[in-house]
Each structure stands twice: as C-alpha cells, then as structure tokens.
Motif scaffolding. Structure first.
Motif, mmCIF file in Angstrom:
data_model
loop_
_atom_site.group_PDB
_atom_site.id
_atom_site.type_symbol
_atom_site.label_atom_id
_atom_site.label_comp_id
_atom_site.label_asym_id
_atom_site.label_seq_id
_atom_site.Cartn_x
_atom_site.Cartn_y
_atom_site.Cartn_z
ATOM 1 N N LYS A 261 0.827 -1.211 0.000
ATOM 2 C CA LYS A 261 0.000 0.000 0.000
ATOM 3 C C LYS A 261 0.858 1.257 0.000
ATOM 4 C CE LYS A 261 -3.873 -2.222 2.246
ATOM 5 N NZ LYS A 261 -4.731 -2.293 3.421
ATOM 6 N N ARG A 262 1.900 1.270 0.820
ATOM 7 C CA ARG A 262 2.774 2.442 0.873
ATOM 8 C C ARG A 262 3.496 2.638 -0.459
ATOM 9 N NH1 ARG A 262 5.622 5.689 4.749
ATOM 10 N NH2 ARG A 262 4.713 4.467 6.421
ATOM 11 N N GLN A 263 4.017 1.550 -1.044
ATOM 12 C CA GLN A 263 4.707 1.670 -2.320
ATOM 13 C C GLN A 263 3.770 2.210 -3.393
ATOM 14 O OE1 GLN A 263 6.033 -2.408 -2.722
ATOM 15 N NE2 GLN A 263 8.155 -1.846 -2.283
ATOM 16 N N ARG A 264 2.551 1.674 -3.437
ATOM 17 C CA ARG A 264 1.590 2.125 -4.440
ATOM 18 C C ARG A 264 1.245 3.595 -4.227
ATOM 19 N NH1 ARG A 264 -1.532 -1.906 -4.168
ATOM 20 N NH2 ARG A 264 -2.859 -1.140 -2.505
ATOM 21 N N ALA A 265 1.069 4.002 -2.970
ATOM 22 C CA ALA A 265 0.750 5.400 -2.677
ATOM 23 C C ALA A 265 1.867 6.320 -3.138
ATOM 24 C CB ALA A 265 0.489 5.578 -1.184
ATOM 25 N N VAL A 266 3.110 5.938 -2.866
ATOM 26 C CA VAL A 266 4.244 6.761 -3.276
ATOM 27 C C VAL A 266 4.312 6.853 -4.796
ATOM 28 C CG1 VAL A 266 6.772 6.871 -3.338
ATOM 29 C CG2 VAL A 266 5.604 6.441 -1.177
ATOM 30 N N VAL A 267 4.157 5.731 -5.484
ATOM 31 C CA VAL A 267 4.224 5.744 -6.949
ATOM 32 C C VAL A 267 3.093 6.605 -7.537
ATOM 33 C CG1 VAL A 267 3.941 4.305 -9.015
ATOM 34 C CG2 VAL A 267 5.449 3.556 -7.188
ATOM 35 N N VAL A 268 1.889 6.428 -7.038
ATOM 36 C CA VAL A 268 0.750 7.195 -7.571
ATOM 37 C C VAL A 268 0.935 8.681 -7.307
ATOM 38 C CG1 VAL A 268 -1.724 7.637 -7.299
ATOM 39 C CG2 VAL A 268 -0.900 5.297 -7.496
ATOM 40 N N ARG B 299 3.708 10.368 -6.431
ATOM 41 C CA ARG B 299 4.942 10.943 -6.954
ATOM 42 C C ARG B 299 4.960 11.020 -8.474
ATOM 43 N NH1 ARG B 299 8.212 13.972 -7.874
ATOM 44 N NH2 ARG B 299 10.448 13.775 -7.712
ATOM 45 N N TYR B 300 4.517 9.952 -9.143
ATOM 46 C CA TYR B 300 4.670 9.907 -10.594
ATOM 47 C C TYR B 300 3.372 10.120 -11.364
ATOM 48 C CZ TYR B 300 9.189 8.268 -9.161
ATOM 49 O OH TYR B 300 10.415 8.189 -8.571
ATOM 50 N N PHE B 301 2.260 9.607 -10.878
ATOM 51 C CA PHE B 301 1.005 9.820 -11.597
ATOM 52 C C PHE B 301 0.487 11.237 -11.324
ATOM 53 C CE2 PHE B 301 -3.632 9.660 -11.980
ATOM 54 C CZ PHE B 301 -3.744 9.199 -13.264
ATOM 55 N N GLU B 302 0.509 11.636 -10.051
ATOM 56 C CA GLU B 302 0.044 12.977 -9.685
ATOM 57 C C GLU B 302 1.147 14.029 -9.796
ATOM 58 O OE1 GLU B 302 -3.108 14.194 -8.787
ATOM 59 O OE2 GLU B 302 -3.578 12.288 -9.752
ATOM 60 N N ASP B 303 2.390 13.591 -9.979
ATOM 61 C CA ASP B 303 3.540 14.474 -10.173
ATOM 62 C C ASP B 303 3.735 15.443 -9.002
ATOM 63 O OD1 ASP B 303 5.777 15.170 -11.632
ATOM 64 O OD2 ASP B 303 4.761 16.787 -12.694
ATOM 65 N N LEU B 304 3.556 14.940 -7.781
ATOM 66 C CA LEU B 304 3.773 15.761 -6.596
ATOM 67 C C LEU B 304 5.244 15.703 -6.199
ATOM 68 C CD1 LEU B 304 0.715 14.774 -4.353
ATOM 69 C CD2 LEU B 304 0.983 16.803 -5.772
ATOM 70 N N PRO B 305 5.777 16.787 -5.663
ATOM 71 C CA PRO B 305 7.153 16.761 -5.182
ATOM 72 C C PRO B 305 7.292 15.832 -3.971
ATOM 73 C CG PRO B 305 6.223 18.986 -5.044
ATOM 74 C CD PRO B 305 5.159 18.088 -5.550
ATOM 75 N N GLU B 306 8.512 15.378 -3.740
ATOM 76 C CA GLU B 306 8.749 14.436 -2.646
ATOM 77 C C GLU B 306 8.291 14.982 -1.300
ATOM 78 O OE1 GLU B 306 12.918 13.993 -3.278
ATOM 79 O OE2 GLU B 306 12.660 12.213 -4.538
ATOM 80 N N GLY B 307 8.490 16.270 -1.077
ATOM 81 C CA GLY B 307 8.091 16.886 0.184
ATOM 82 C C GLY B 307 6.586 16.809 0.428
ATOM 83 N N GLU B 308 5.804 17.045 -0.616
ATOM 84 C CA GLU B 308 4.345 16.964 -0.480
ATOM 85 C C GLU B 308 3.895 15.527 -0.250
ATOM 86 O OE1 GLU B 308 1.709 19.036 -3.190
ATOM 87 O OE2 GLU B 308 3.321 20.461 -3.648
ATOM 88 N N VAL B 309 4.515 14.590 -0.944
ATOM 89 C CA VAL B 309 4.178 13.177 -0.751
ATOM 90 C C VAL B 309 4.479 12.778 0.689
ATOM 91 C CG1 VAL B 309 4.686 10.808 -1.456
ATOM 92 C CG2 VAL B 309 4.535 12.612 -3.189
ATOM 93 N N ALA B 310 5.636 13.211 1.197
ATOM 94 C CA ALA B 310 6.017 12.892 2.572
ATOM 95 C C ALA B 310 5.006 13.480 3.557
ATOM 96 C CB ALA B 310 7.418 13.414 2.866
ATOM 97 N N ALA B 311 4.580 14.716 3.314
ATOM 98 C CA ALA B 311 3.607 15.350 4.206
ATOM 99 C C ALA B 311 2.265 14.625 4.159
ATOM 100 C CB ALA B 311 3.437 16.823 3.819
ATOM 101 N N LEU B 312 1.830 14.247 2.971
ATOM 102 C CA LEU B 312 0.547 13.551 2.841
ATOM 103 C C LEU B 312 0.567 12.185 3.511
ATOM 104 C CD1 LEU B 312 -0.387 14.388 -0.842
ATOM 105 C CD2 LEU B 312 -1.686 15.022 1.185
ATOM 106 N N LEU B 313 1.691 11.475 3.397
ATOM 107 C CA LEU B 313 1.781 10.136 3.955
ATOM 108 C C LEU B 313 2.287 10.118 5.393
ATOM 109 C CD1 LEU B 313 3.180 8.174 0.879
ATOM 110 C CD2 LEU B 313 0.822 8.398 1.639
ATOM 111 N N GLY B 314 2.724 11.278 5.891
ATOM 112 C CA GLY B 314 3.196 11.359 7.261
ATOM 113 C C GLY B 314 4.490 10.620 7.501
ATOM 114 N N CYS B 315 5.439 10.769 6.584
ATOM 115 C CA CYS B 315 6.729 10.094 6.720
ATOM 116 C C CYS B 315 7.821 11.047 6.245
ATOM 117 C CB CYS B 315 6.740 8.787 5.918
ATOM 118 S SG CYS B 315 6.581 9.006 4.144
ATOM 119 N N PRO B 316 9.094 10.738 6.550
ATOM 120 C CA PRO B 316 10.199 11.600 6.098
ATOM 121 C C PRO B 316 10.393 11.539 4.573
ATOM 122 C CG PRO B 316 10.928 10.100 7.845
ATOM 123 C CD PRO B 316 9.551 9.684 7.441
ATOM 124 N N VAL B 317 11.016 12.586 4.039
ATOM 125 C CA VAL B 317 11.283 12.656 2.601
ATOM 126 C C VAL B 317 12.190 11.500 2.174
ATOM 127 C CG1 VAL B 317 12.354 14.039 0.764
ATOM 128 C CG2 VAL B 317 10.943 15.147 2.483
#
Length: 183
Positions: free
Chosen positions: A114-121, A123-141
């Motif tokens: 689930k975490r891998q899929r969330a990061v891929v979606v 980061r790459y499908f939604e084209d969000l920067p790593e910082g935003e992905v980290a904030a959304l998922l509640g984990c470090p960059v």
C-alpha cells in the motif's frame, strides 16, 4: 447553499468525476467499489464547503489522499481486490498506448504494498514533489525517496518492458501520465 453554487458543484462533478475516480481507483489498488466510496466521501466533504473552496479539484484530490491515508491507518487487514479491466478513461487518454503494457502495469501496481503504491501514484502519476508526498503520507522525505526507488525497481522486475532489468543497471524514474507510462 445557493442555487448557483449547487449548479456549479453539479457541473464540476459531471466534468471531473471520471478523472477523480481513476485517481481513487489507483489509490485503492484497483478496488473499484472502495474507489467509488472514497470519491463519494471526498465529494460530500467538498459539497459542504463548496462556497469557500477556491480550487475545487485540488481540494477534492487532497481529501482523496488524506481519506485514503486514514483508511490505511485503520490497520484493517483486508485482501486487495484486483480487477481484470481498467476503469473507463475520459477523452484525453491516449488511445494509441499499448494495452498489454497498461494491463501488465496495472497488475504490477496491485502487487506493490500500500505504501509503495501510494508513493508511486502520488509521486509519478500525480507528479507531486517528494516533500508533499512525505507530508501527505506522514513520513520523512528520505522514506519517500527510498520507497519510490524500490517500488520502481519492483515494477520494472514485474514488467520488464518498463525499463532496464537487474540492480546492476541504473534505474531511471518512470513518468506516469494520462497517456501511459514513459521511461
């Protein structure tokens, strides 16, 4: 809610629900019913605040991400559901992309955690920067970076057509767009 706001909301739903549903299906790992529930919750929350929302699509996408993260945190152990057919696409999808590759990619996404899929979606499908992905998922960059790297390597091992095989070769990022996967 005023009648004009109500009409604006209905128009937004009519125009954007297909694309938003596709995102929800990706976030839920292919579970169409869970995706429909997720989208319905997001639209319901948007409807309640419609007069205050400046960017409706961004707001609904943010609610989708956060609601899905909340679902993951419930720690329910449910089997993932895979679907044999991709959800309908809207008119801006590239009809010339290789359907076999898309099906293989869809199946490979379902085999990620689930975490891998969330990061891929995100980061790459939604084209969000790593910082935003980290904030959304509640984990470090750094976790986002390492998860993305491992996820892409796993996708490439499951679907060799996506890029180089094996850990010895340099893995370049994939680009997920509405027109398919670009390496």
């Amino acid at each position: 809610m005023k009648a004009s706001s109500h009409d604006e909301f209905r128009e937004f739903v009519a125009m954007r629900s297909t694309a938003l549903l596709r995102l929800a299906v990706l976030l839920t790992g292919g579970d169409r019913h869970a995706a429909e529930d997720l989208l319905q919750i997001a639209l319901m929350k948007a409807y309640g605040r419609w007069a205050q929302i400046e960017q409706p699509e961004a707001y609904v996408r943010q609610v989708l991400y956060r609601q899905q993260v909340s679902r993951w945190r419930l720690r329910r152990h449910r089997a993932e559901t895979t679907v044999p057919v991709l959800p309908e696409s809207d008119g801006d999808a590239d009809t010339g992309s290789d359907p076999e590759l898309r099906i293989a990619l869809w199946a490979a996404l379902g085999r990620l955690t689930k975490r891998q899929r969330a990061v891929v979606v995100l980061r790459y499908f939604e084209d969000l920067p790593e910082g935003e992905v980290a904030a959304l998922l509640g984990c470090p960059v750094g976790t986002v970076r390492s998860t993305a790297y491992r996820s892409l390597a796993k996708l490439r091992s499951l679907v060799p057509e996506l890029g180089p095989e094996g850990p010895a070769e340099q893995v370049k990022p994939l680009s997920f767009t509405s027109k398919g996967v670009q390496g």
